[in-house]
Design a protein around this motif. Structure first.
Motif, PDB file in Angstrom:
ATOM      1  N   MET A   1       0.815  -1.316   0.143  1.00 47.93           N
ATOM      2  CA  MET A   1       0.141   0.011  -0.160  1.00 47.93           C
ATOM      3  C   MET A   1       0.912   1.135  -0.006  1.00 47.93           C
ATOM      4  SD  MET A   1      -2.727  -1.363   2.914  1.00 47.93           S
ATOM      5  CE  MET A   1      -3.889  -0.152   2.414  1.00 47.93           C
ATOM      6  N   HIS A   2       0.398   2.479  -0.379  1.00 43.54           N
ATOM      7  CA  HIS A   2       1.022   3.659  -0.239  1.00 43.54           C
ATOM      8  C   HIS A   2      -0.155   4.903  -0.371  1.00 43.54           C
ATOM      9  CE1 HIS A   2       3.577   7.130  -1.322  1.00 43.54           C
ATOM     10  NE2 HIS A   2       4.552   6.412  -1.335  1.00 43.54           N
ATOM     11  N   PRO A   3      -0.209   5.819   0.544  1.00 41.16           N
ATOM     12  CA  PRO A   3      -1.131   6.664   0.422  1.00 41.16           C
ATOM     13  C   PRO A   3      -1.082   7.835  -0.617  1.00 41.16           C
ATOM     14  CG  PRO A   3       0.439   7.147   2.029  1.00 41.16           C
ATOM     15  CD  PRO A   3       0.609   5.947   1.673  1.00 41.16           C
ATOM     16  N   GLY A   4       0.162   7.877  -1.388  1.00 39.71           N
ATOM     17  CA  GLY A   4       0.420   8.793  -2.335  1.00 39.71           C
ATOM     18  C   GLY A   4       0.486  10.141  -2.099  1.00 39.71           C
ATOM     19  N   PRO A   5       0.980  11.161  -2.838  1.00 36.61           N
ATOM     20  CA  PRO A   5       1.666  10.630  -4.179  1.00 36.61           C
ATOM     21  C   PRO A   5       2.913   9.922  -3.880  1.00 36.61           C
ATOM     22  CG  PRO A   5       2.148  12.967  -3.398  1.00 36.61           C
ATOM     23  CD  PRO A   5       1.037  12.457  -2.531  1.00 36.61           C
ATOM     24  N   MET A   6       3.268   8.921  -4.745  1.00 40.61           N
ATOM     25  CA  MET A   6       4.454   8.110  -4.694  1.00 40.61           C
ATOM     26  C   MET A   6       5.520   8.884  -5.297  1.00 40.61           C
ATOM     27  SD  MET A   6       3.025   4.315  -5.882  1.00 40.61           S
ATOM     28  CE  MET A   6       2.315   4.916  -7.171  1.00 40.61           C
ATOM     29  N   ASN A   7       6.803   8.662  -4.670  1.00 41.82           N
ATOM     30  CA  ASN A   7       8.041   9.000  -5.140  1.00 41.82           C
ATOM     31  C   ASN A   7       8.447   7.599  -5.815  1.00 41.82           C
ATOM     32  OD1 ASN A   7       8.037  11.677  -4.566  1.00 41.82           O
ATOM     33  ND2 ASN A   7       8.378  11.154  -2.651  1.00 41.82           N
ATOM     34  N   ARG A   8       8.428   7.310  -7.082  1.00 45.44           N
ATOM     35  CA  ARG A   8       8.974   6.043  -7.508  1.00 45.44           C
ATOM     36  C   ARG A   8      10.446   6.268  -7.730  1.00 45.44           C
ATOM     37  NH1 ARG A   8       5.140   3.220 -11.054  1.00 45.44           N
ATOM     38  NH2 ARG A   8       2.966   4.010 -10.939  1.00 45.44           N
ATOM     39  N   GLY A   9      10.995   5.041  -7.328  1.00 44.01           N
ATOM     40  CA  GLY A   9      12.486   4.849  -7.122  1.00 44.01           C
ATOM     41  C   GLY A   9      13.027   5.550  -5.861  1.00 44.01           C
ATOM     42  N   VAL A  10      12.343   6.189  -5.094  1.00 40.56           N
ATOM     43  CA  VAL A  10      12.652   6.512  -3.709  1.00 40.56           C
ATOM     44  C   VAL A  10      12.161   5.861  -2.805  1.00 40.56           C
ATOM     45  CG1 VAL A  10      12.693   8.671  -2.413  1.00 40.56           C
ATOM     46  CG2 VAL A  10      12.841   9.044  -4.754  1.00 40.56           C
ATOM     47  N   GLU A  11      10.713   5.700  -2.642  1.00 40.43           N
ATOM     48  CA  GLU A  11      10.073   4.750  -1.653  1.00 40.43           C
ATOM     49  C   GLU A  11       9.559   3.384  -2.273  1.00 40.43           C
ATOM     50  OE1 GLU A  11       8.489   9.278  -1.115  1.00 40.43           O
ATOM     51  OE2 GLU A  11       7.079   7.668  -1.985  1.00 40.43           O
ATOM     52  N   ILE A  12       9.417   3.364  -3.229  1.00 38.86           N
ATOM     53  CA  ILE A  12       8.987   2.251  -4.118  1.00 38.86           C
ATOM     54  C   ILE A  12       9.366   1.944  -5.416  1.00 38.86           C
ATOM     55  CG2 ILE A  12       6.651   3.340  -4.658  1.00 38.86           C
ATOM     56  CD1 ILE A  12       5.041   0.683  -3.850  1.00 38.86           C
ATOM     57  N   ASP A  13       9.696   0.855  -5.858  1.00 39.09           N
ATOM     58  CA  ASP A  13      10.057   0.463  -7.051  1.00 39.09           C
ATOM     59  C   ASP A  13       8.678   0.345  -7.988  1.00 39.09           C
ATOM     60  OD1 ASP A  13      12.238  -0.753  -9.207  1.00 39.09           O
ATOM     61  OD2 ASP A  13      10.552  -2.076  -9.334  1.00 39.09           O
ATOM     62  N   SER A  14       8.783   0.943  -9.348  1.00 39.25           N
ATOM     63  CA  SER A  14       7.526   0.983 -10.158  1.00 39.25           C
ATOM     64  C   SER A  14       7.150  -0.468 -10.405  1.00 39.25           C
ATOM     65  CB  SER A  14       8.103   1.631 -11.460  1.00 39.25           C
ATOM     66  OG  SER A  14       8.021   2.789 -11.366  1.00 39.25           O
ATOM     67  N   ALA A  15       7.894  -1.352 -10.685  1.00 39.79           N
ATOM     68  CA  ALA A  15       7.446  -2.767 -10.792  1.00 39.79           C
ATOM     69  C   ALA A  15       6.597  -3.178  -9.609  1.00 39.79           C
ATOM     70  CB  ALA A  15       8.456  -3.826 -10.916  1.00 39.79           C
ATOM     71  N   ILE A  16       6.739  -2.833  -8.487  1.00 42.79           N
ATOM     72  CA  ILE A  16       5.987  -3.347  -7.098  1.00 42.79           C
ATOM     73  C   ILE A  16       4.427  -2.424  -7.434  1.00 42.79           C
ATOM     74  CG2 ILE A  16       5.832  -3.308  -5.095  1.00 42.79           C
ATOM     75  CD1 ILE A  16       8.600  -4.176  -4.690  1.00 42.79           C
ATOM     76  N   ALA A  17       4.839  -1.126  -7.358  1.00 42.08           N
ATOM     77  CA  ALA A  17       3.715  -0.216  -7.327  1.00 42.08           C
ATOM     78  C   ALA A  17       2.685  -0.434  -8.456  1.00 42.08           C
ATOM     79  CB  ALA A  17       4.091   1.240  -7.586  1.00 42.08           C
ATOM     80  N   ASP A  18       3.117  -1.093  -9.561  1.00 39.69           N
ATOM     81  CA  ASP A  18       2.062  -1.474 -10.720  1.00 39.69           C
ATOM     82  C   ASP A  18       1.708  -2.702 -10.703  1.00 39.69           C
ATOM     83  OD1 ASP A  18       2.215   1.299 -11.459  1.00 39.69           O
ATOM     84  OD2 ASP A  18       4.043   0.752 -12.699  1.00 39.69           O
ATOM     85  N   ASP A  19       2.195  -3.675  -9.671  1.00 43.73           N
ATOM     86  CA  ASP A  19       1.933  -5.175  -9.921  1.00 43.73           C
ATOM     87  C   ASP A  19       0.478  -5.154  -9.294  1.00 43.73           C
ATOM     88  OD1 ASP A  19       1.578  -7.927  -9.214  1.00 43.73           O
ATOM     89  OD2 ASP A  19       3.651  -8.016  -8.459  1.00 43.73           O
TER      90      ASP A  19
END
Length: 313
Positions: free
Chosen positions: A265-283
């Motif tokens: 989970m992530h409340p957003g907005p996401m900082n991709r590559g900082v808090e979470i990898d894009s592959a996981i965020a979009d899985d």
């Protein structure tokens, strides 16, 4: 709906102090609205004739839009007040704003403010219901409720879940509201982050603290990542965003230490590559991030309806 009516002082200013019965009732009602949201007829007349004002002193996309949509789906007259074009920019104080709103005879005020306690002040000065849509680093109650609904829908329960809240806990009102709610509903909470981003003595709030993310993620059911709030930080609390991601960013290697069916989970907005990898965020199998957005509308419909009914009871 009886339990909902006992929300303290007919406001929703935080999760702290809200009973498990009220939380359960709000989640159950939100479940009804979630089902309605997926049907052809998404509208209700529960708030017909009521006026809801969204007053946001801080930028927001998800929260303000979902409150607007929630109010309109319930049949309310919804007004979004942009601080950028309001008298606040001309020097008007929060008390002046409160007096102006009071004269308009509104029914529900939804407020987001950068100062902790601002919604509480407005609740004291206004004769309408007030919902805290996030105040400083204090609380964000509807975010915690939508997170709980999202977890419950996918896991079937809250009680007994192992939930890891990871990252910038020190500046996160989302983390504070989630800690209150999850503890009250029988989940077990772990906080993971560097010592500079974990509040001192937080263990007294019934959580476990880990500074090693790999250790902290072992065996958890839910991994909740938090946004790195650089705008709230005083001084250099992290060496660099690249180093932060190496130690505390969620990637496949770290997620593999959680349970095989662990969800993200992530409340957003996401900082991709900082808090979470894009592959996981979009899985689509592991990520609940889009479902969180959907549940946000349902939860805010439940809260608006409950406070409107409480005001007329």
């Amino acid at each position: 709906m009886a339990a909902i009516m006992s929300i303290a002082h007919r406001h929703l200013l935080g999760i702290e102090g809200v009973s498990s019965d009220v939380i359960q009732s709000l989640l159950d009602r939100a479940e009804h609205f979630a089902q309605m949201g997926r049907s052809p007829d998404k509208k209700s007349s529960a708030l017909k004739g009521r006026t809801v004002i969204n007053l946001f002193f801080e930028d927001s996309t998800r929260t303000r839009t979902s409150f607007e949509l929630a109010g309109k789906r319930l049949g309310a007259d919804v007004i979004n007040m942009s601080v950028a074009t309001s008298s606040v920019k001309k020097g008007e104080t929060l008390i002046d704003t409160a007096q102006t709103l009071r004269a308009m005879n509104i029914d529900i005020l939804v407020v987001r403010h950068g100062a902790s306690g601002a919604p509480h002040l407005l609740a004291e000065k206004l004769n309408c219901a007030v919902i805290n849509a996030g105040d400083g680093t204090h609380e964000h109650p509807t975010q915690a409720l939508l997170d709980a609904l999202t977890m419950r829908r996918r896991k079937g329960r809250l009680e007994g879940l192992e939930v890891a809240i990871c990252g910038d806990v020190a500046h996160s009102r989302v983390a504070r509201s989630n800690i209150h709610l999850l503890n009250r509903m029988g989940a077990r909470v772990r906080l993971i982050g560097p010592p500079t981003l974990i509040p001192s003595e937080i263990e007294h709030h019934g959580v476990e603290v880990f500074h090693d993310m790999r250790e902290g993620l072992k065996g958890v059911d839910i991994v909740m990542m938090l946004r790195l709030q650089l705008e709230r930080m005083q001084g250099a609390l992290i060496p660099s965003v690249r180093e932060y991601f190496h130690f505390y960013g969620l990637d496949q290697e770290k997620l593999a230490l959680a349970k095989p069916d662990a969800l993200v989970m992530h409340p957003g907005p996401m900082n991709r590559g900082v808090e979470i990898d894009s592959a996981i965020a979009d899985d689509i199998d592991r990520s609940l991030i889009q479902e969180q957005v959907e549940m946000g509308v349902a939860v805010r419909m439940a809260c608006l309806e409950a406070l409107a009914e409480g005001a007329s009871a």
